[in-house]
Design an enzyme around this catalytic site. Structure first.
Site, PDB file in Angstrom:
ATOM      1  N   HIS A 149      44.838  54.158  75.405  1.00 52.10           N
ATOM      2  CA  HIS A 149      45.765  53.518  76.348  1.00 52.10           C
ATOM      3  C   HIS A 149      46.462  54.589  77.212  1.00 52.10           C
ATOM      4  CE1 HIS A 149      48.805  50.165  77.208  1.00 52.10           C
ATOM      5  NE2 HIS A 149      49.423  51.240  77.670  1.00 52.10           N
ATOM      6  N   GLU A 150      46.897  55.678  76.560  1.00 49.32           N
ATOM      7  CA  GLU A 150      47.640  56.714  77.301  1.00 49.32           C
ATOM      8  C   GLU A 150      46.731  57.509  78.233  1.00 49.32           C
ATOM      9  OE1 GLU A 150      50.627  56.152  77.235  1.00 49.32           O
ATOM     10  OE2 GLU A 150      50.683  55.047  75.360  1.00 49.32           O
ATOM     11  N   HIS A 153      46.320  55.618  81.287  1.00 51.63           N
ATOM     12  CA  HIS A 153      47.470  55.799  82.187  1.00 51.63           C
ATOM     13  C   HIS A 153      47.324  57.086  82.991  1.00 51.63           C
ATOM     14  CE1 HIS A 153      50.470  52.699  81.549  1.00 51.63           C
ATOM     15  NE2 HIS A 153      50.476  52.840  80.238  1.00 51.63           N
TER      16      HIS A 153
HETATM   17 ZN   LIG Z   1      51.153  51.569  78.779  1.00 49.45          ZN
END
Ligand SMILES: [Zn+2]
Length: 199
Positions: A149-150, A153
């Site tokens: 997830h990171e 980003h």
């Molecule tokens: Zn997030």
């Protein structure tokens, strides 16, 4: 210092993070502030884009998570992911394992939304730490999910991009409203509804 977490609709969330060439006091301060901000929001992860800095820096903390296990090896050595948290990763490069599973995710930049996202169950990664050394990371469970997830980003990718088209369609009006409110600045000073353990 606690930083403001930018919400969906902020253009910087779509920027690819620049590589960090020099780990100096500014980067160390930023990492410390990001950890403080993530914890204050009960988050599990936070990427620099979410506090307005498009650079390759992310922090992860699974120390408060009881119901979703993780494993972690650093440089081939098994460590307790809770004790090792908070983890700071600079310029991470990630290789995804082939086995995938669905899991619920939230995101600190989308306070009212969660979604089922398919992610690899394991990841291998290489990243720099705050002292500049290179570390090899092998993770599974929630930590593997958080890292994916990171790193998304850091590349300007948001978890809504990975939702099924049906899930995205169901959220379409909510997302539109969030985006508009962010653009108009309405969300800026409003305390967001908290999504437990968001990333
Ligand atoms: Zn997030």
């Amino acid at each position: 210092m606690r930083l403001r977490i930018l919400q969906y609709g902020s253009p910087v969330l779509r920027s690819k993070g620049q590589r960090i060439e020099k780990i100096d006091d500014r980067i160390r301060r930023l990492a410390a502030d990001m950890i403080e901000t993530m914890r204050a929001a009960n988050g599990v992860g936070l990427a620099a884009q979410q506090i307005g800095e498009p650079i390759q820096l992310t922090v992860v903390d699974v120390s408060q998570i009881e119901d979703r296990p993780s494993t972690l090896k650093l440089n081939g050595r098994e460590v307790d992911p809770k004790t090792a948290s908070p983890l700071v990763f600079i310029n991470p490069e990630i290789v995804l394992g082939t086995e995938t599973s669905l899991g619920v995710e939230g995101c600190l930049s989308f306070p009212e939304i969660t979604g089922e996202i398919e992610r690899s169950q394991t990841v291998h990664a290489r990243a720099q730490t705050l002292d500049g050394s290179m570390v090899e990371i092998e993770a599974s469970g929630l930590l593997a999910r958080a890292l994916q997830h990171e790193v998304d980003h850091l590349n300007g990718i948001l978890f809504i991009d990975r939702m099924s088209s049906a899930a995205k369609a169901a959220l379409a009006s909510k997302l539109k409203r969030m985006q508009k409110e962010t653009e108009r600045g309405i969300r800026k000073n409003r305390r967001p509804l908290e999504t437990e353990h968001a990333l």
